[in-house]
Motif scaffolding. Structure first.
Motif, short mmCIF file in Angstrom:
data_model
loop_
_atom_site.label_atom_id
_atom_site.label_comp_id
_atom_site.label_asym_id
_atom_site.label_seq_id
_atom_site.Cartn_x
_atom_site.Cartn_y
_atom_site.Cartn_z
N UNK A 141 31.56 -63.71 19.06
CA UNK A 141 30.15 -63.84 19.44
C UNK A 141 29.33 -62.87 18.59
N UNK A 142 28.06 -63.16 18.51
CA UNK A 142 27.14 -62.31 17.75
C UNK A 142 26.33 -61.48 18.74
N UNK A 143 26.25 -60.18 18.50
CA UNK A 143 25.50 -59.28 19.38
C UNK A 143 24.43 -58.56 18.58
N UNK A 144 23.22 -58.58 19.11
CA UNK A 144 22.14 -57.80 18.50
C UNK A 144 21.96 -56.57 19.38
N UNK A 145 22.09 -55.39 18.77
CA UNK A 145 21.99 -54.14 19.50
C UNK A 145 20.73 -53.43 19.05
N UNK A 146 19.80 -53.26 19.99
CA UNK A 146 18.54 -52.57 19.72
C UNK A 146 18.70 -51.12 20.12
N UNK A 147 18.35 -50.21 19.20
CA UNK A 147 18.47 -48.78 19.47
C UNK A 147 17.31 -48.04 18.82
N UNK A 148 17.00 -46.83 19.32
CA UNK A 148 15.87 -46.08 18.74
C UNK A 148 16.19 -45.49 17.37
N UNK A 203 34.93 -62.53 24.90
CA UNK A 203 35.22 -62.91 23.52
C UNK A 203 36.23 -61.92 22.96
N UNK A 204 36.97 -62.34 21.96
CA UNK A 204 37.96 -61.44 21.36
C UNK A 204 37.31 -60.44 20.41
N UNK A 205 36.13 -60.79 19.88
CA UNK A 205 35.46 -59.91 18.92
C UNK A 205 33.96 -60.16 18.95
N UNK A 206 33.20 -59.11 18.69
CA UNK A 206 31.74 -59.23 18.56
C UNK A 206 31.32 -58.80 17.16
N UNK A 207 30.44 -59.56 16.57
CA UNK A 207 29.80 -59.18 15.31
C UNK A 207 28.49 -58.49 15.69
N UNK A 208 28.41 -57.19 15.45
CA UNK A 208 27.26 -56.40 15.88
C UNK A 208 26.24 -56.28 14.76
N UNK A 209 24.98 -56.56 15.10
CA UNK A 209 23.87 -56.33 14.20
C UNK A 209 22.97 -55.29 14.86
N UNK A 210 22.81 -54.15 14.21
CA UNK A 210 21.99 -53.08 14.77
C UNK A 210 20.55 -53.25 14.32
N UNK A 252 21.46 -54.69 24.45
CA UNK A 252 22.39 -55.57 23.76
C UNK A 252 22.09 -57.00 24.15
N UNK A 253 21.95 -57.86 23.13
CA UNK A 253 21.70 -59.28 23.37
C UNK A 253 22.87 -60.08 22.78
N UNK A 254 23.56 -60.81 23.66
CA UNK A 254 24.67 -61.66 23.25
C UNK A 254 24.32 -63.07 23.73
#
Length: 182
Positions: A108-115, A136-143, A155-157
């Protein structure tokens, strides 16, 4: 037939072929490269859609510039889209292929919002924790750095949002105070 339906058909056909050859990950990475080129170079899109440039010229341009970067399967897909005058569906087709490939790979794709920007280690830790939550077995993280955040992460998945930001916690406390509950 709508362009989205046509894009989905091309994506599904390419997905089946890539899956058959065990090249899902490679083809997906190549398509993401093509998408990045399309999105960052408006001249490229203009060339592909220009009516006075012949299909042969467009195909020659693609072969000249992408042969070393793309596998034969991905390159032939681009050439086929040009031949059939379907370059307008390129990005929707790539998006659908990515969706199909991730589903097949249990990713799955995850968008991670951080300061502030997250380190590779922090991103890996978030991927590990939230992969379990998303089943899911793995997440593709986009910061994504959001300077409006005070602290914490969001975090948005897919269509699910996990909000652990300070702002969300303050809003929750404010709602409780207004409601008169503790």
């Amino acid at each position: 037939m709508s362009n989205l339906a046509v894009a989905n058909r091309y994506a599904y056909a390419l997905f089946q072929l890539a899956q058959e050859k065990n090249d899902l990950k490679k083809v997906n990475e190549e398509l993401q490269t093509v998408k990045a080129v399309v999105e960052s170079t408006p001249e490229f899109v203009s060339l592909l859609s220009h009516p006075k440039v012949t299909n042969q010229q467009k195909q020659a341009f693609i072969q000249e510039n992408f042969t070393k970067a793309l596998s034969e399967m991905t390159l032939n897909t681009l050439l086929l889209l040009i031949e059939r005058k379907r370059t307008d569906i390129l990005v929707p087709m790539i998006n659908k292929f990515k969706e199909l490939a991730y589903e097949a790979q249990d990713v799955a794709e995850a968008k991670v919002y951080s300061p502030k920007p997250l380190s590779e280690k922090e991103q890996d830790h978030i991927a590990e924790i939230f992969a379990k939550k998303a089943k899911k077995s793995h997440l593709e993280v986009t910061n994504i750095v959001d300077s409006d955040l005070i602290g914490g992460i969001k975090v948005r998945i897919g269509d699910r949002i996990y909000d652990g930001t300070v702002k969300a916690q303050l809003d929750q406390i404010g709602r409780k105070l207004l409601a008169g509950t503790r």
